[in-house]
Design a protein around this motif. Sequence first.
Motif, PDB file in Angstrom:
ATOM      1  N   LEU A 134       5.589   4.653   8.561  1.00  0.00           N
ATOM      2  CA  LEU A 134       4.443   4.822   7.769  1.00  0.00           C
ATOM      3  C   LEU A 134       4.114   6.191   7.115  1.00  0.00           C
ATOM      4  O   LEU A 134       4.075   7.148   7.445  1.00  0.00           O
ATOM      5  CB  LEU A 134       3.067   5.026   8.829  1.00  0.00           C
ATOM      6  CG  LEU A 134       2.891   3.629   9.746  1.00  0.00           C
ATOM      7  CD1 LEU A 134       1.934   3.914  10.765  1.00  0.00           C
ATOM      8  CD2 LEU A 134       2.593   2.772   8.750  1.00  0.00           C
ATOM      9  N   GLU A 135       4.285   5.884   5.475  1.00  0.00           N
ATOM     10  CA  GLU A 135       4.465   6.859   4.922  1.00  0.00           C
ATOM     11  C   GLU A 135       3.053   7.943   4.758  1.00  0.00           C
ATOM     12  O   GLU A 135       3.111   9.041   4.268  1.00  0.00           O
ATOM     13  CB  GLU A 135       4.547   6.562   3.326  1.00  0.00           C
ATOM     14  CG  GLU A 135       6.092   5.709   3.212  1.00  0.00           C
ATOM     15  CD  GLU A 135       6.081   5.109   1.872  1.00  0.00           C
ATOM     16  OE1 GLU A 135       5.322   5.273   0.904  1.00  0.00           O
ATOM     17  OE2 GLU A 135       7.290   4.327   1.756  1.00  0.00           O
ATOM     18  N   GLN A 136       1.985   7.269   5.140  1.00  0.00           N
ATOM     19  CA  GLN A 136       0.708   8.044   5.069  1.00  0.00           C
ATOM     20  C   GLN A 136       0.743   9.174   6.281  1.00  0.00           C
ATOM     21  O   GLN A 136      -0.357   9.927   6.175  1.00  0.00           O
ATOM     22  CB  GLN A 136      -0.686   7.097   4.869  1.00  0.00           C
ATOM     23  CG  GLN A 136      -0.742   6.284   6.178  1.00  0.00           C
ATOM     24  CD  GLN A 136       0.056   5.032   6.205  1.00  0.00           C
ATOM     25  OE1 GLN A 136       0.932   5.010   5.550  1.00  0.00           O
ATOM     26  NE2 GLN A 136      -0.799   4.199   6.781  1.00  0.00           N
ATOM     27  N   LEU A 137       1.547   9.107   7.103  1.00  0.00           N
ATOM     28  CA  LEU A 137       1.561  10.073   8.091  1.00  0.00           C
ATOM     29  C   LEU A 137       1.955  11.315   7.905  1.00  0.00           C
ATOM     30  O   LEU A 137       3.065  11.228   7.327  1.00  0.00           O
ATOM     31  CB  LEU A 137       2.221   9.367   9.470  1.00  0.00           C
ATOM     32  CG  LEU A 137       1.532   8.186  10.091  1.00  0.00           C
ATOM     33  CD1 LEU A 137       2.188   7.776  11.342  1.00  0.00           C
ATOM     34  CD2 LEU A 137       0.162   8.400  10.443  1.00  0.00           C
TER      35      LEU A 137
END
Length: 157
Positions: free
Chosen positions: A44-47
């Motif tokens: 998950l890139e948004q973490l």
Amino acid sequence: MSEQTPLPALPALPVTFRPGRTRAILLTAGITIFVVISGVALLLEQLGPGERLSFILTGGLIFWVLALLARVKVVAEESGVTVVNIAGKRHLEWAEILQVNLRPGDPWVFLNLSDGTSLPALGIQPGVAKQRAIADARTLRALAEARAIHDPGQDRG
């Protein structure tokens, strides 16, 4: 003294009783959950780094709990029996064990002790492998009876 039925052949000591299938299931599930949660955290890139770390720590915590559940065992040795349950470990002398019980519906073996208490022995549980648990309980019972009979420290009134 009345004649008793002969005891079954006893295994060589030490012998360890543990719920093998249950242990395999718990450890496999723990590893799988840890890998999946850690994988999700990394994909998950948004973490942010802190959130990723919290995912990984959560997966590690779940694995740790399942590993604690999988560590249960009962070890019979010449000196007595060591019962390892989820949160503790206790060594018993053979003379302390009055009875080994696994009644229909019991989740695991219970050891009736000379101090009037009962100790659960989670290392022998009929959950996934009922026949194995019954055989293990019978073996532990036979060992306890044989050791109580041949224990030189006991009174022979």
